[in-house]
Design a protein around this motif. Structure first.
Motif, short mmCIF file in Angstrom:
data_model
loop_
_atom_site.label_atom_id
_atom_site.label_comp_id
_atom_site.label_asym_id
_atom_site.label_seq_id
_atom_site.Cartn_x
_atom_site.Cartn_y
_atom_site.Cartn_z
N ARG A 1 0.84 -1.19 0.00
CA ARG A 1 0.00 0.00 0.00
C ARG A 1 0.88 1.25 0.00
O ARG A 1 0.60 2.22 -0.70
N LEU A 2 1.96 1.22 0.78
CA LEU A 2 2.90 2.34 0.80
C LEU A 2 3.58 2.51 -0.56
O LEU A 2 3.72 3.62 -1.06
N ALA A 3 3.97 1.41 -1.17
CA ALA A 3 4.60 1.47 -2.50
C ALA A 3 3.63 2.01 -3.55
O ALA A 3 4.02 2.77 -4.45
N LEU A 4 2.36 1.64 -3.43
CA LEU A 4 1.34 2.14 -4.35
C LEU A 4 1.18 3.65 -4.21
O LEU A 4 1.09 4.37 -5.20
N ILE B 1 3.47 5.82 -3.02
CA ILE B 1 4.69 6.49 -3.50
C ILE B 1 4.76 6.48 -5.03
O ILE B 1 5.08 7.48 -5.66
N GLY B 2 4.43 5.34 -5.63
CA GLY B 2 4.45 5.26 -7.09
C GLY B 2 3.42 6.16 -7.74
O GLY B 2 3.69 6.80 -8.77
N SER B 3 2.24 6.25 -7.15
CA SER B 3 1.19 7.09 -7.70
C SER B 3 1.56 8.57 -7.63
O SER B 3 1.38 9.31 -8.59
N VAL B 4 2.06 8.98 -6.48
CA VAL B 4 2.46 10.37 -6.32
C VAL B 4 3.63 10.70 -7.26
O VAL B 4 3.66 11.78 -7.87
N ALA B 5 4.56 9.78 -7.41
CA ALA B 5 5.68 9.99 -8.32
C ALA B 5 5.21 10.10 -9.78
O ALA B 5 5.72 10.92 -10.55
N ALA B 6 4.22 9.28 -10.16
CA ALA B 6 3.70 9.34 -11.53
C ALA B 6 3.00 10.66 -11.79
O ALA B 6 3.17 11.26 -12.85
N LEU C 1 -3.85 6.29 -7.08
CA LEU C 1 -4.37 6.93 -5.87
C LEU C 1 -5.75 6.41 -5.51
O LEU C 1 -6.06 6.21 -4.34
N ALA C 2 -6.59 6.20 -6.52
CA ALA C 2 -7.93 5.65 -6.25
C ALA C 2 -7.82 4.23 -5.67
O ALA C 2 -8.55 3.88 -4.72
N LEU C 3 -6.90 3.43 -6.19
CA LEU C 3 -6.70 2.08 -5.65
C LEU C 3 -6.15 2.13 -4.23
O LEU C 3 -6.52 1.32 -3.39
N TRP C 4 -5.27 3.09 -3.96
CA TRP C 4 -4.73 3.24 -2.61
C TRP C 4 -5.84 3.58 -1.62
O TRP C 4 -5.89 3.02 -0.52
N LEU C 5 -6.73 4.47 -2.01
CA LEU C 5 -7.85 4.81 -1.14
C LEU C 5 -8.78 3.62 -0.94
O LEU C 5 -9.24 3.36 0.18
#
Length: 88
Positions: A13-16, A18-23, A72-76
């Protein structure tokens, strides 16, 4: 009797996140660089490379932003699904 242990963090979840924000940040940077380019600048020799770079940025910009927003939607959603249920 069960012990109250703190919930364990999910590293995926943390990797998701970080990756989403980076994208999203990467797509914003590419968009800003694309807007900052001088349409009349460049040399004749570098024109082919400039055209390739512009096409590469244009082709990467929208999928990168879309992937970041979906991430981000998947993270939420993952956070809502894995939240511990508390009665009371």
């Amino acid at each position: 009797m069960e012990e109250d242990t703190p919930p364990r963090r999910n590293p995926f979840r943390l990797a998701l996140l970080i990756g989403s924000v980076a994208a999203i940040a990467g797509s914003g940077l590419l968009f800003w660089r694309r807007l900052a380019q001088d349409p009349y600048g460049g040399s004749v020799r570098g024109e082919l490379i400039d055209q390739f770079a512009q096409q590469f940025v244009d082709a990467l910009l929208v999928p990168l932003l879309t992937g970041g927003l979906i991430g981000l939607a998947l993270w939420l959603a993952l956070g809502a699904l894995t939240r511990p249920h508390r009665d009371g």
